[in-house]
Design a protein around this motif. Structure first.
Motif, mmCIF file in Angstrom:
data_model
loop_
_atom_site.group_PDB
_atom_site.id
_atom_site.type_symbol
_atom_site.label_atom_id
_atom_site.label_comp_id
_atom_site.label_asym_id
_atom_site.label_seq_id
_atom_site.Cartn_x
_atom_site.Cartn_y
_atom_site.Cartn_z
ATOM 1 N N GLU A 39 0.821 -1.220 0.000
ATOM 2 C CA GLU A 39 0.000 0.000 0.000
ATOM 3 C C GLU A 39 0.852 1.265 0.000
ATOM 4 O O GLU A 39 0.503 2.253 -0.647
ATOM 5 C CB GLU A 39 -0.985 -0.015 1.166
ATOM 6 N N THR A 40 1.974 1.243 0.711
ATOM 7 C CA THR A 40 2.862 2.406 0.732
ATOM 8 C C THR A 40 3.468 2.643 -0.642
ATOM 9 O O THR A 40 3.553 3.782 -1.101
ATOM 10 C CB THR A 40 3.957 2.220 1.795
ATOM 11 N N ILE A 41 3.860 1.563 -1.311
ATOM 12 C CA ILE A 41 4.404 1.696 -2.667
ATOM 13 C C ILE A 41 3.339 2.258 -3.607
ATOM 14 O O ILE A 41 3.614 3.155 -4.406
ATOM 15 C CB ILE A 41 4.945 0.346 -3.186
ATOM 16 N N ARG A 42 2.115 1.777 -3.494
ATOM 17 C CA ARG A 42 1.030 2.316 -4.341
ATOM 18 C C ARG A 42 0.850 3.809 -4.091
ATOM 19 O O ARG A 42 0.642 4.581 -5.033
ATOM 20 C CB ARG A 42 -0.274 1.589 -4.061
ATOM 21 N N THR A 43 0.928 4.220 -2.841
ATOM 22 C CA THR A 43 0.787 5.641 -2.504
ATOM 23 C C THR A 43 1.871 6.463 -3.187
ATOM 24 O O THR A 43 1.595 7.516 -3.774
ATOM 25 C CB THR A 43 0.848 5.837 -0.972
ATOM 26 N N VAL A 44 3.110 5.980 -3.143
ATOM 27 C CA VAL A 44 4.232 6.702 -3.761
ATOM 28 C C VAL A 44 4.076 6.744 -5.276
ATOM 29 O O VAL A 44 4.202 7.810 -5.894
ATOM 30 C CB VAL A 44 5.581 6.064 -3.358
ATOM 31 N N VAL A 45 3.794 5.597 -5.898
ATOM 32 C CA VAL A 45 3.662 5.538 -7.361
ATOM 33 C C VAL A 45 2.496 6.421 -7.830
ATOM 34 O O VAL A 45 2.624 7.163 -8.809
ATOM 35 C CB VAL A 45 3.506 4.082 -7.848
ATOM 36 N N ASP A 46 1.380 6.374 -7.121
ATOM 37 C CA ASP A 46 0.236 7.220 -7.484
ATOM 38 C C ASP A 46 0.595 8.700 -7.370
ATOM 39 O O ASP A 46 0.229 9.506 -8.227
ATOM 40 C CB ASP A 46 -0.979 6.904 -6.614
ATOM 41 N N ALA A 47 1.313 9.072 -6.312
ATOM 42 C CA ALA A 47 1.708 10.476 -6.129
ATOM 43 C C ALA A 47 2.635 10.918 -7.253
ATOM 44 O O ALA A 47 2.436 11.992 -7.841
ATOM 45 C CB ALA A 47 2.377 10.671 -4.768
ATOM 46 N N VAL A 48 3.638 10.107 -7.568
ATOM 47 C CA VAL A 48 4.569 10.464 -8.645
ATOM 48 C C VAL A 48 3.812 10.671 -9.952
ATOM 49 O O VAL A 48 4.071 11.618 -10.688
ATOM 50 C CB VAL A 48 5.682 9.395 -8.797
ATOM 51 N N GLY A 49 2.851 9.802 -10.227
ATOM 52 C CA GLY A 49 2.064 9.925 -11.454
ATOM 53 C C GLY A 49 1.330 11.247 -11.579
ATOM 54 O O GLY A 49 1.124 11.745 -12.688
ATOM 55 N N THR A 50 0.977 11.860 -10.463
ATOM 56 C CA THR A 50 0.263 13.144 -10.515
ATOM 57 C C THR A 50 1.167 14.292 -10.948
ATOM 58 O O THR A 50 0.674 15.349 -11.324
ATOM 59 C CB THR A 50 -0.394 13.505 -9.164
ATOM 60 N N VAL B 225 15.439 16.087 -8.782
ATOM 61 C CA VAL B 225 15.290 16.978 -7.617
ATOM 62 C C VAL B 225 13.906 17.628 -7.615
ATOM 63 O O VAL B 225 13.243 17.692 -6.572
ATOM 64 C CB VAL B 225 16.418 18.034 -7.582
ATOM 65 N N THR B 226 13.438 18.070 -8.762
ATOM 66 C CA THR B 226 12.091 18.647 -8.854
ATOM 67 C C THR B 226 11.041 17.628 -8.423
ATOM 68 O O THR B 226 10.146 17.938 -7.628
ATOM 69 C CB THR B 226 11.795 19.126 -10.290
ATOM 70 N N LEU B 227 11.161 16.416 -8.933
ATOM 71 C CA LEU B 227 10.212 15.364 -8.595
ATOM 72 C C LEU B 227 10.300 15.005 -7.110
ATOM 73 O O LEU B 227 9.274 14.839 -6.441
ATOM 74 C CB LEU B 227 10.460 14.136 -9.474
ATOM 75 N N ALA B 228 11.510 14.921 -6.570
ATOM 76 C CA ALA B 228 11.697 14.609 -5.152
ATOM 77 C C ALA B 228 11.067 15.686 -4.261
ATOM 78 O O ALA B 228 10.428 15.372 -3.251
ATOM 79 C CB ALA B 228 13.187 14.459 -4.833
ATOM 80 N N ASN B 229 11.234 16.942 -4.635
ATOM 81 C CA ASN B 229 10.633 18.037 -3.860
ATOM 82 C C ASN B 229 9.113 17.980 -3.911
ATOM 83 O O ASN B 229 8.441 18.209 -2.897
ATOM 84 C CB ASN B 229 11.142 19.397 -4.353
ATOM 85 N N SER B 230 8.565 17.671 -5.069
ATOM 86 C CA SER B 230 7.112 17.538 -5.201
ATOM 87 C C SER B 230 6.592 16.380 -4.361
ATOM 88 O O SER B 230 5.542 16.474 -3.719
ATOM 89 C CB SER B 230 6.728 17.322 -6.670
ATOM 90 N N LEU B 231 7.350 15.282 -4.343
ATOM 91 C CA LEU B 231 6.962 14.122 -3.552
ATOM 92 C C LEU B 231 6.988 14.437 -2.059
ATOM 93 O O LEU B 231 6.090 14.054 -1.317
ATOM 94 C CB LEU B 231 7.897 12.953 -3.879
ATOM 95 N N ARG B 232 8.005 15.172 -1.621
ATOM 96 C CA ARG B 232 8.087 15.586 -0.219
ATOM 97 C C ARG B 232 6.852 16.410 0.158
ATOM 98 O O ARG B 232 6.218 16.168 1.180
ATOM 99 C CB ARG B 232 9.346 16.409 0.037
ATOM 100 N N THR B 233 6.490 17.356 -0.683
ATOM 101 C CA THR B 233 5.319 18.201 -0.416
ATOM 102 C C THR B 233 4.045 17.361 -0.343
ATOM 103 O O THR B 233 3.228 17.534 0.559
ATOM 104 C CB THR B 233 5.180 19.279 -1.514
ATOM 105 N N ALA B 234 3.900 16.432 -1.272
ATOM 106 C CA ALA B 234 2.672 15.629 -1.349
ATOM 107 C C ALA B 234 2.556 14.596 -0.230
ATOM 108 O O ALA B 234 1.452 14.337 0.258
ATOM 109 C CB ALA B 234 2.593 14.927 -2.701
#
Length: 124
Positions: free
Chosen positions: A34-45, A104-113
């Motif tokens: 479930e945690t992996i799904r959360t991360v993959v779904d967030a990255v997709g956004t 780095v852009t993607l990592a920062n967006s992931l941190r925010t989300a």
């Protein structure tokens, strides 16, 4: 495989309960289906477009290569290495990305989300 997840990566439905995700946008592994799904779904956004450029299987590994355009306009290249056990379950996925500015852009967006949903030490 269920057709309700058509826009998701092909490995999500096959993740083992204690699967592990390693990614260029996180400092350490993410563990659990479930945690992996959360991360993959967030990255997709954060992708405004995503185009697969290669998919192939070698032994128990599937390689999925793709290009994506981030909402910021940056271009990203990624390779996912999907390991399967003899039963077809996926215990490990490794996603390597570049170039570094897009990472780095993607990592920062992931941190925010996902701040507060994942341990803070995982974020870049």
């Amino acid at each position: 495989m269920s057709n309700t997840h058509e826009e998701r990566h092909p490995f999500l439905d096959d993740l083992s309960e204690d699967a592990e995700l390693i990614s260029s946008v996180l400092r350490g592994p993410v563990v659990g289906r479930e945690t992996i799904r959360t991360v993959v779904d967030a990255v997709g956004t954060f992708y405004v477009e995503q185009n697969p450029t290669f998919i192939g299987t070698v032994g128990s590994r599937t390689l999925l290569e793709y290009e994506a355009k981030l909402a910021s306009g940056e271009r990203l290249n990624a390779v996912a290495v999907i390991d399967r056990d003899p039963d077809g379950a996926v215990p490990r996925v490794s996603v390597r990305m570049g170039p570094v500015d897009a990472v780095v852009t993607l990592a920062n967006s992931l941190r925010t989300a996902l701040s507060g949903q994942l341990p803070e030490e995982l974020f870049l």
